[in-house]
Design a protein around this motif. Sequence first.
Motif, PDB file in Angstrom:
ATOM      1  N   VAL A  13       0.834  -1.190   0.000  1.00 22.29           N
ATOM      2  CA  VAL A  13       0.000   0.000   0.000  1.00 22.29           C
ATOM      3  C   VAL A  13       0.873   1.245   0.000  1.00 22.29           C
ATOM      4  CG1 VAL A  13      -1.793   1.296   1.206  1.00 22.29           C
ATOM      5  CG2 VAL A  13      -1.853  -1.207   1.196  1.00 22.29           C
ATOM      6  N   GLY A  14       0.658   2.104  -0.984  1.00 25.26           N
ATOM      7  CA  GLY A  14       1.362   3.375  -1.077  1.00 25.26           C
ATOM      8  C   GLY A  14       0.362   4.509  -1.170  1.00 25.26           C
ATOM      9  N   ASN A  15       0.839   5.641  -1.612  1.00 28.58           N
ATOM     10  CA  ASN A  15      -0.050   6.780  -1.818  1.00 28.58           C
ATOM     11  C   ASN A  15       0.182   7.353  -3.205  1.00 28.58           C
ATOM     12  OD1 ASN A  15       2.277   8.477  -1.656  1.00 28.58           O
ATOM     13  ND2 ASN A  15       2.073   8.539   0.588  1.00 28.58           N
ATOM     14  N   LEU A  16      -0.585   8.364  -3.549  1.00 29.18           N
ATOM     15  CA  LEU A  16      -0.490   8.914  -4.907  1.00 29.18           C
ATOM     16  C   LEU A  16       0.904   9.459  -5.194  1.00 29.18           C
ATOM     17  CD1 LEU A  16      -1.815   9.641  -7.585  1.00 29.18           C
ATOM     18  CD2 LEU A  16      -2.654  11.755  -6.525  1.00 29.18           C
ATOM     19  N   ASP A  17       1.496  10.146  -4.229  1.00 27.82           N
ATOM     20  CA  ASP A  17       2.823  10.719  -4.459  1.00 27.82           C
ATOM     21  C   ASP A  17       3.862   9.634  -4.729  1.00 27.82           C
ATOM     22  OD1 ASP A  17       1.957  13.306  -4.196  1.00 27.82           O
ATOM     23  OD2 ASP A  17       2.487  13.481  -2.075  1.00 27.82           O
ATOM     24  N   SER A  18       3.800   8.547  -3.957  1.00 32.15           N
ATOM     25  CA  SER A  18       4.781   7.472  -4.170  1.00 32.15           C
ATOM     26  C   SER A  18       4.547   6.774  -5.497  1.00 32.15           C
ATOM     27  CB  SER A  18       4.734   6.470  -3.010  1.00 32.15           C
ATOM     28  OG  SER A  18       3.451   5.907  -2.855  1.00 32.15           O
ATOM     29  N   ALA A  19       3.286   6.697  -5.928  1.00 35.56           N
ATOM     30  CA  ALA A  19       2.988   6.108  -7.239  1.00 35.56           C
ATOM     31  C   ALA A  19       3.517   6.992  -8.359  1.00 35.56           C
ATOM     32  CB  ALA A  19       1.481   5.908  -7.392  1.00 35.56           C
ATOM     33  N   LEU A  20       3.273   8.289  -8.255  1.00 37.64           N
ATOM     34  CA  LEU A  20       3.697   9.213  -9.305  1.00 37.64           C
ATOM     35  C   LEU A  20       5.212   9.322  -9.403  1.00 37.64           C
ATOM     36  CD1 LEU A  20       1.089  12.082  -8.808  1.00 37.64           C
ATOM     37  CD2 LEU A  20       1.139  10.380 -10.644  1.00 37.64           C
ATOM     38  N   ALA A  21       5.917   8.971  -8.333  1.00 37.42           N
ATOM     39  CA  ALA A  21       7.381   9.009  -8.367  1.00 37.42           C
ATOM     40  C   ALA A  21       7.941   8.031  -9.386  1.00 37.42           C
ATOM     41  CB  ALA A  21       7.936   8.695  -6.974  1.00 37.42           C
ATOM     42  N   HIS A  22       7.156   7.048  -9.806  1.00 40.82           N
ATOM     43  CA  HIS A  22       7.605   6.064 -10.791  1.00 40.82           C
ATOM     44  C   HIS A  22       7.276   6.489 -12.228  1.00 40.82           C
ATOM     45  CE1 HIS A  22       8.661   2.890  -7.873  1.00 40.82           C
ATOM     46  NE2 HIS A  22       7.676   3.407  -7.152  1.00 40.82           N
ATOM     47  N   ILE A  23       6.535   7.566 -12.401  1.00 37.53           N
ATOM     48  CA  ILE A  23       6.076   7.992 -13.725  1.00 37.53           C
ATOM     49  C   ILE A  23       6.769   9.285 -14.113  1.00 37.53           C
ATOM     50  CG2 ILE A  23       4.064   8.626 -15.109  1.00 37.53           C
ATOM     51  CD1 ILE A  23       2.356   6.979 -13.148  1.00 37.53           C
ATOM     52  N   HIS A  24       7.462   9.264 -15.241  1.00 30.91           N
ATOM     53  CA  HIS A  24       8.286  10.396 -15.644  1.00 30.91           C
ATOM     54  C   HIS A  24       7.991  10.778 -17.095  1.00 30.91           C
ATOM     55  CE1 HIS A  24      10.528   9.392 -12.025  1.00 30.91           C
ATOM     56  NE2 HIS A  24      10.674   8.155 -12.483  1.00 30.91           N
ATOM     57  N   ASP A  25       8.490  11.920 -17.509  1.00 33.53           N
ATOM     58  CA  ASP A  25       8.415  12.309 -18.918  1.00 33.53           C
ATOM     59  C   ASP A  25       9.006  11.187 -19.771  1.00 33.53           C
ATOM     60  OD1 ASP A  25       7.475  14.706 -17.974  1.00 33.53           O
ATOM     61  OD2 ASP A  25       9.183  15.913 -18.639  1.00 33.53           O
ATOM     62  N   GLY A  26       8.315  10.840 -20.841  1.00 31.75           N
ATOM     63  CA  GLY A  26       8.808   9.818 -21.750  1.00 31.75           C
ATOM     64  C   GLY A  26       8.465   8.397 -21.364  1.00 31.75           C
ATOM     65  N   SER A  27       7.754   8.209 -20.250  1.00 28.95           N
ATOM     66  CA  SER A  27       7.388   6.856 -19.823  1.00 28.95           C
ATOM     67  C   SER A  27       6.437   6.206 -20.825  1.00 28.95           C
ATOM     68  CB  SER A  27       6.704   6.886 -18.453  1.00 28.95           C
ATOM     69  OG  SER A  27       7.591   7.250 -17.428  1.00 28.95           O
ATOM     70  N   THR A  28       6.541   4.887 -20.930  1.00 28.86           N
ATOM     71  CA  THR A  28       5.562   4.096 -21.660  1.00 28.86           C
ATOM     72  C   THR A  28       4.580   3.526 -20.636  1.00 28.86           C
ATOM     73  OG1 THR A  28       7.147   3.506 -23.379  1.00 28.86           O
ATOM     74  CG2 THR A  28       5.195   2.107 -23.174  1.00 28.86           C
ATOM     75  N   ILE A  29       3.292   3.786 -20.852  1.00 29.03           N
ATOM     76  CA  ILE A  29       2.284   3.443 -19.850  1.00 29.03           C
ATOM     77  C   ILE A  29       1.171   2.625 -20.478  1.00 29.03           C
ATOM     78  CG2 ILE A  29       0.573   4.357 -18.231  1.00 29.03           C
ATOM     79  CD1 ILE A  29       2.374   6.794 -17.892  1.00 29.03           C
ATOM     80  N   LEU A  30       0.948   1.445 -19.939  1.00 30.87           N
ATOM     81  CA  LEU A  30      -0.217   0.633 -20.267  1.00 30.87           C
ATOM     82  C   LEU A  30      -1.341   1.010 -19.329  1.00 30.87           C
ATOM     83  CD1 LEU A  30       1.283  -2.910 -20.871  1.00 30.87           C
ATOM     84  CD2 LEU A  30      -0.628  -1.998 -22.188  1.00 30.87           C
ATOM     85  N   PHE A  31      -2.537   1.197 -19.869  1.00 33.78           N
ATOM     86  CA  PHE A  31      -3.662   1.561 -18.999  1.00 33.78           C
ATOM     87  C   PHE A  31      -4.850   0.646 -19.261  1.00 33.78           C
ATOM     88  CE2 PHE A  31      -4.025   4.062 -22.873  1.00 33.78           C
ATOM     89  CZ  PHE A  31      -5.367   3.982 -23.203  1.00 33.78           C
ATOM     90  N   GLY A  32      -5.520   0.270 -18.184  1.00 37.66           N
ATOM     91  CA  GLY A  32      -6.738  -0.515 -18.323  1.00 37.66           C
ATOM     92  C   GLY A  32      -7.925   0.396 -18.589  1.00 37.66           C
ATOM     93  N   GLY A  33      -8.985  -0.196 -19.113  1.00 37.87           N
ATOM     94  CA  GLY A  33     -10.209   0.573 -19.322  1.00 37.87           C
ATOM     95  C   GLY A  33     -10.733   0.454 -20.736  1.00 37.87           C
ATOM     96  N   PHE A  34     -12.005   0.814 -20.875  1.00 38.58           N
ATOM     97  CA  PHE A  34     -12.699   0.734 -22.155  1.00 38.58           C
ATOM     98  C   PHE A  34     -13.650   1.928 -22.211  1.00 38.58           C
ATOM     99  CE2 PHE A  34     -15.737  -0.428 -25.281  1.00 38.58           C
ATOM    100  CZ  PHE A  34     -15.227  -1.458 -26.059  1.00 38.58           C
ATOM    101  N   GLY A  35     -13.293   2.934 -23.041  1.00 36.44           N
ATOM    102  CA  GLY A  35     -14.133   4.125 -23.118  1.00 36.44           C
ATOM    103  C   GLY A  35     -14.224   4.868 -21.808  1.00 36.44           C
ATOM    104  N   GLY A  36     -13.180   4.790 -21.007  1.00 37.83           N
ATOM    105  CA  GLY A  36     -13.166   5.464 -19.714  1.00 37.83           C
ATOM    106  C   GLY A  36     -13.545   4.559 -18.561  1.00 37.83           C
ATOM    107  N   ILE A  37     -14.382   3.540 -18.816  1.00 37.98           N
ATOM    108  CA  ILE A  37     -14.770   2.607 -17.762  1.00 37.98           C
ATOM    109  C   ILE A  37     -13.575   1.724 -17.418  1.00 37.98           C
ATOM    110  CG2 ILE A  37     -16.325   0.757 -17.078  1.00 37.98           C
ATOM    111  CD1 ILE A  37     -17.678   3.460 -17.501  1.00 37.98           C
ATOM    112  N   GLY A  38     -13.125   1.782 -16.179  1.00 36.36           N
ATOM    113  CA  GLY A  38     -11.964   1.010 -15.768  1.00 36.36           C
ATOM    114  C   GLY A  38     -10.651   1.758 -15.869  1.00 36.36           C
TER     115      GLY A  38
END
Length: 234
Positions: A13-38
């Motif tokens: 369990v972390g928080n938003l700040d600790s999660a965002l520390a792993h995301i930087h300019d130029g990152s490749t990000i996979l995201f779940g969801g379908f039309g916003g749902i999920g």
Amino acid sequence: MSEHSGKKSLNKVGNLDSALAHIHDGSTILFGGFGGIGNPPTLINGMIHKGVKELTLIGNDAGFPTIGIGKLVSLARAKKLIVSHIGSNPIAGKLMIDGKMEVEFSPQGTLVERIRAGGVGLGGILTDVGINSMIEGGKQRVTIGDKEYLLETALTADIAIVYAKKADTFGNLIYETSARNTNPLVAMAGAYTIAEVEEIVEIGQLDPEQIVTPGIFVDMVIQSKGVDWKWVWE
């Protein structure tokens, strides 16, 4: 499997700040969801507020201009999309036409299988979908027996962001109805997977028969702050 370690902390369990520390300019990000749902709303809003840019986003679609992943796209934070369609977000279409964002289209079933392949450690898949169409685009053809297939490469990412109904502190995930969509496959294919969830419970409090994503695939769990409905309905 992707690059998930076999040794995991029991409390992720972390928080938003600790999660965002792993995301930087130029990152490749996979995201779940379908039309916003999920789509994970807290993580997406956090990325917007952090100001990350030049992202490569991989997922089913470009969302809507003010819903889900579409908010990042509409703010021109993505340099590239790998998606099945962008029709629900006209801003994405304009960015593509203006040459400000690259879009790689992949048929929906093919896209999902490419993500699954990445999650289980395959190099790619063979499919006959797209032969002799714009989808082929110089891809390698493979003949098996008397039938030809296209080689579609597997998809992985630096970060995978998913949305779930419940998690325990180890990261075992339960999804709610259609919000499940692509999230379980996306969770497997990130080198580092962050799960945003509505409710976090202690280990042993989830029904094992309802767990869809085992915690071994999840690196961090954060509490969702919920959908920003003001964004959705404006």
